[in-house]
Design an enzyme around this catalytic site. Structure first.
Site, PDB file in Angstrom:
ATOM      1  N   GLY A   1       3.290 -17.975   4.280  1.00 27.54           N
ATOM      2  CA  GLY A   1       3.932 -17.077   3.307  1.00 27.54           C
ATOM      3  C   GLY A   1       4.474 -15.866   4.048  1.00 27.54           C
ATOM      4  O   GLY A   1       4.494 -14.755   3.522  1.00 27.54           O
TER       5      GLY A   1
ATOM      6  N   ASP B   1     -10.040  -9.238  -2.140  1.00 29.62           N
ATOM      7  CA  ASP B   1      -9.888  -8.521  -3.400  1.00 29.62           C
ATOM      8  C   ASP B   1      -9.478  -7.134  -2.935  1.00 29.62           C
ATOM      9  O   ASP B   1     -10.312  -6.366  -2.454  1.00 29.62           O
ATOM     10  CB  ASP B   1     -11.208  -8.461  -4.168  1.00 29.62           C
ATOM     11  CG  ASP B   1     -11.010  -7.779  -5.507  1.00 29.62           C
ATOM     12  OD1 ASP B   1     -10.315  -6.738  -5.536  1.00 29.62           O
ATOM     13  OD2 ASP B   1     -11.521  -8.264  -6.522  1.00 29.62           O
ATOM     14  N   HIS B   2      -8.181  -6.839  -3.023  1.00 34.43           N
ATOM     15  CA  HIS B   2      -7.714  -5.641  -2.324  1.00 34.43           C
ATOM     16  C   HIS B   2      -8.327  -4.360  -2.902  1.00 34.43           C
ATOM     17  O   HIS B   2      -8.341  -3.333  -2.238  1.00 34.43           O
ATOM     18  CB  HIS B   2      -6.181  -5.578  -2.266  1.00 34.43           C
ATOM     19  CG  HIS B   2      -5.536  -5.189  -3.557  1.00 34.43           C
ATOM     20  ND1 HIS B   2      -5.424  -6.036  -4.616  1.00 34.43           N
ATOM     21  CD2 HIS B   2      -4.953  -4.030  -3.954  1.00 34.43           C
ATOM     22  CE1 HIS B   2      -4.810  -5.422  -5.614  1.00 34.43           C
ATOM     23  NE2 HIS B   2      -4.503  -4.197  -5.232  1.00 34.43           N
TER      24      HIS B   2
ATOM     25  N   LYS C   1     -10.065  -0.250  -1.279  1.00 39.58           N
ATOM     26  CA  LYS C   1      -9.630   1.091  -1.692  1.00 39.58           C
ATOM     27  C   LYS C   1     -10.724   2.115  -1.404  1.00 39.58           C
ATOM     28  O   LYS C   1     -11.909   1.853  -1.615  1.00 39.58           O
ATOM     29  CB  LYS C   1      -9.275   1.100  -3.184  1.00 39.58           C
ATOM     30  CG  LYS C   1      -8.012   0.303  -3.500  1.00 39.58           C
ATOM     31  CD  LYS C   1      -7.616   0.459  -4.953  1.00 39.58           C
ATOM     32  CE  LYS C   1      -6.549  -0.545  -5.355  1.00 39.58           C
ATOM     33  NZ  LYS C   1      -5.185  -0.195  -4.987  1.00 39.58           N
TER      34      LYS C   1
ATOM     35  N   VAL D   1       4.425 -27.123   4.048  1.00 40.75           N
ATOM     36  CA  VAL D   1       2.959 -27.244   4.082  1.00 40.75           C
ATOM     37  C   VAL D   1       2.464 -28.654   3.776  1.00 40.75           C
ATOM     38  O   VAL D   1       1.323 -28.992   4.074  1.00 40.75           O
ATOM     39  CB  VAL D   1       2.267 -26.248   3.112  1.00 40.75           C
ATOM     40  CG1 VAL D   1       2.464 -24.831   3.554  1.00 40.75           C
ATOM     41  CG2 VAL D   1       2.719 -26.451   1.684  1.00 40.75           C
TER      42      VAL D   1
ATOM     43  N   HIS E   1     -10.959  -7.965  -9.780  1.00 41.75           N
ATOM     44  CA  HIS E   1     -11.107  -6.530  -9.478  1.00 41.75           C
ATOM     45  C   HIS E   1     -12.148  -5.842 -10.360  1.00 41.75           C
ATOM     46  O   HIS E   1     -13.021  -5.122  -9.873  1.00 41.75           O
ATOM     47  CB  HIS E   1      -9.771  -5.806  -9.661  1.00 41.75           C
ATOM     48  CG  HIS E   1      -8.619  -6.469  -8.948  1.00 41.75           C
ATOM     49  ND1 HIS E   1      -8.732  -6.981  -7.679  1.00 41.75           N
ATOM     50  CD2 HIS E   1      -7.337  -6.687  -9.324  1.00 41.75           C
ATOM     51  CE1 HIS E   1      -7.545  -7.488  -7.319  1.00 41.75           C
ATOM     52  NE2 HIS E   1      -6.696  -7.323  -8.294  1.00 41.75           N
TER      53      HIS E   1
ATOM     54  N   LEU F   1       4.186 -10.033  -0.182  1.00 40.62           N
ATOM     55  CA  LEU F   1       2.922  -9.451   0.284  1.00 40.62           C
ATOM     56  C   LEU F   1       2.970  -9.202   1.795  1.00 40.62           C
ATOM     57  O   LEU F   1       2.593  -8.134   2.285  1.00 40.62           O
ATOM     58  CB  LEU F   1       1.746 -10.375  -0.035  1.00 40.62           C
ATOM     59  CG  LEU F   1       0.426  -9.797   0.452  1.00 40.62           C
ATOM     60  CD1 LEU F   1      -0.146  -8.841  -0.579  1.00 40.62           C
ATOM     61  CD2 LEU F   1      -0.579 -10.881   0.775  1.00 40.62           C
TER      62      LEU F   1
HETATM   63  C1  BG6 Z   1      -3.001  -7.443  -8.433  1.00 42.09           C
HETATM   64  C2  BG6 Z   1      -2.493  -8.011  -9.719  1.00 42.09           C
HETATM   65  O1  BG6 Z   1      -4.131  -8.127  -8.003  1.00 42.09           O
HETATM   66  O2  BG6 Z   1      -3.300  -6.066  -8.611  1.00 42.09           O
HETATM   67  C3  BG6 Z   1      -1.304  -7.229 -10.239  1.00 42.09           C
HETATM   68  O3  BG6 Z   1      -2.125  -9.363  -9.527  1.00 42.09           O
HETATM   69  C4  BG6 Z   1      -1.621  -5.767 -10.312  1.00 42.09           C
HETATM   70  O4  BG6 Z   1      -0.880  -7.713 -11.501  1.00 42.09           O
HETATM   71  C5  BG6 Z   1      -2.198  -5.275  -9.005  1.00 42.09           C
HETATM   72  O5  BG6 Z   1      -0.421  -5.064 -10.599  1.00 42.09           O
HETATM   73  C6  BG6 Z   1      -2.660  -3.835  -9.112  1.00 42.09           C
HETATM   74  O6  BG6 Z   1      -3.002  -3.380  -7.850  1.00 42.09           O
HETATM   75  P1  BG6 Z   1      -2.857  -1.852  -7.452  1.00 42.09           P
HETATM   76  O7  BG6 Z   1      -3.408  -1.757  -6.078  1.00 42.09           O
HETATM   77  O8  BG6 Z   1      -1.394  -1.522  -7.554  1.00 42.09           O
HETATM   78  O9  BG6 Z   1      -3.640  -1.098  -8.478  1.00 42.09           O
END
Ligand code: BG6
Length: 507
Positions: free
Chosen positions: A13, A178-179, A183, A87, A241, A18
């Site tokens: 990707g 899980d970004h 944070k 892929v 999240h 991303l």
């Molecule tokens: C992502 C979702 O995981 O998180 C999105 O798929 C969402 O829909 C985003 O907008 C929000 O992330 P952040 O970091 O902008 O709050």
């Protein structure tokens, strides 16, 4: 000792959003800080037939805002190689393997490899299987998999995906992103709780009335309608999240601040969340979808009018709910959560609402029995974004004669400069993965339990036709989300829509 990592990244990707928005700038920051030096290379793959040269130009564009010198940008981009890749085609993995082995030798990478899956989830299983069957995973060095969400679309599909991955990578080599866990202020939850006796000693059902988690977004679905219309807010935000943050708030103090101990406490916390029966779902969870609306003179279209969204869509763009945790610490304390698109403001925050004093000694009707303390509760607010910091609301005496009390807010915010210079979530997570530290990633058991919790809500909702749309773009969601707290005698602490309404910016 040098921090420099020797590694080959293969990004599936590599032309995607991303990769361009997050991964390349994060890799560049790591490069600037010396975590990556001359011994790293990146293979970007995707279907498009790009040349290395074009790929490097794209990579340079993505780091422009970080103001590198021309020479620095050139040097960094020279580590990037592009491989057009289907892929599903085994022969393409052979070409990939040859390139990977060549770069390994050229940059002396000692067989260390990180595979980053940043593409449509239906391909995750195929890619991983090929990494093994085509012998791309090396015998020497580390081989780690970083995998973006969604990890499955329910428990069953997540289980099947996990089984496939586990045939190639052991759990400790799988880094499920899980970004939110990258944070700053989410990581700070543990510091606030476990480095301050004043909070941790009160962190239970004797002193806390309820906890509120709001993940509000002012944006709509933008260009992600195709994905979002099949996902909805429950799977997009709550399953991952929100439940991760809830686990960090609810878990017991770990014995040590280590990956193993934190994971084990988070899993226990998730397991204590009640899996609802149908009636409980209907009582405790509400959903919404935005209609057209305007905020501060700006017009927004409704969700059903968005690009790539079914005009009769019943997908929810908003969820509010009450989780119940059945353990000694939290029994009786509702955890309210709320998330949605096209809300009044972008804001991620946690409000910990403490119980009121048992008796209000400042009341004037002193001869009456006091049933209602009427003092505002103490509230600890953790601001996650867009500003970062925390505040604590106390009651104090108002200046002047007589004796009236009023709320006073003790506030701390990271300065704009600190926020600007602090590493981005993705940068931190990439470095963690390079260090083999999985603390800030989702463990399989966490993912599995989160699906169990969310699947029943989804199933109940799927049996009923929602009355959508039910909130206006620019508001804080449907009325039902306010009623949910009101019927328990609470209210949302954070009400940005009131602020706008009071100023005539929102109907
Ligand atoms: C992502 C979702 O995981 O998180 C999105 O798929 C969402 O829909 C985003 O907008 C929000 O992330 P952040 O970091 O902008 O709050």
């Amino acid at each position: 000792m040098s921090n420099e990592k020797k590694v080959l990244f293969t990004i599936f990707g590599g032309t995607g959003d991303l990769a361009q928005r997050k991964l390349y700038p994060s890799l560049f920051r790591l490069y600037k800080k010396g975590n990556l030096g001359e011994h790293f290379a990146v293979i970007g793959t995707a279907r498009r037939p790009w040349s290395d040269e074009h790929y490097r130009t794209v990579v340079k564009d993505t780091i422009r805002s970080l103001n590198p010198s021309d020479e620095e940008a050139e040097r960094f981009a020279s580590h990037f190689y592009y491989q057009s890749h289907d892929v599903n085609d085994s022969s393409h993995y052979q070409t990939l393997k040859e390139l990977a082995d060549r770069l390994d030798e050229q940059y002396q990478l000692e067989g260390n490899r990180v595979y980053y899956l940043a593409m449509a989830p239906q391909f995750f299983g195929t890619i991983v299987a090929h990494l093994k069957s085509q012998q791309i995973v090396t015998e020497t060095g580390f081989n780690r998999l970083i995998i973006e969400k969604p990890f499955g679309s329910d428990y069953q599909s997540a289980f099947e995906l996990n089984e496939k991955i586990r045939q190639v990578f052991p759990e400790e080599a799988i880094f499920r992103i899980d970004h939110y866990l990258g944070k700053e202020m989410i990581q700070n939850i543990s510091a606030i709780r476990f480095a301050n006796n004043v909070f941790e000693s009160q962190w239970n059902n004797r002193y806390i009335d309820n906890i509120q988690i709001t993940f509000g977004e002012s944006l709509g679905v933008e260009d992600r309608g195709g994905y979002y219309d099949h996902s909805g807010a429950l799977k997009d935000m709550v399953q991952n999240h929100i439940l991760q943050v809830l686990a960090l708030l609810a878990m017991e103090p770990p014995v040590a601040f280590s990956e193993k101990e934190i994971r084990s406490e988070k899993i226990k916390a998730l397991k204590a969340i009640r899996i609802f029966e149908k009636e409980e779902v209907l009582e405790n969870f509400v959903r919404g979808q935005y209609a057209a609306g305007d905020l501060d003179g700006q017009q927004f279209k409704g969700y059903r009018e968005e690009d790539k969204v079914d005009p009769a869509s019943t997908t929810e763009t908003f969820v509010a709910g009450k989780f119940i945790i059945d353990n000694f610490r939290w029994s009786g304390v509702p955890f309210y959560v709320r998330t949605g698109k096209r809300l009044t403001e972008k804001g991620t925050r946690i409000n910990v609402v403490f119980k009121q004093v048992p008796v209000n000694v400042f009341r004037t009707d002193i001869d009456e029995p006091c049933t209602d303390p009427t003092l505002p509760p103490n509230v600890l607010t953790i601001y996650i974004q867009p500003t970062e910091g925390f505040s604590f609301t106390l009651n104090g005496k108002e200046i002047g004669q007589g004796f009236s009390t009023g709320p006073i807010k003790l506030e701390y915010r990271h300065s704009a400069e600190m926020v600007e210079n602090s590493p981005e979530a993705y940068e931190k997570l990439l470095l963690d993965a390079l260090n083999g530290d999985g603390t800030n990633f989702s463990h399989w058991e966490e993912v599995a339990q989160s699906w169990h919790i969310v699947d029943v809500i989804r199933q109940v909702w799927d049996q009923e036709q929602p009355d959508f749309p039910n909130y206006k773009a620019g508001s804080m969601g449907p009325q039902a989300a306010f009623d949910l707290l009101e019927k328990d005698g609470f209210e949302w602490i954070w009400q940005p829509d009131h602020w706008y309404r009071e100023r005539g910016k929102l109907e």
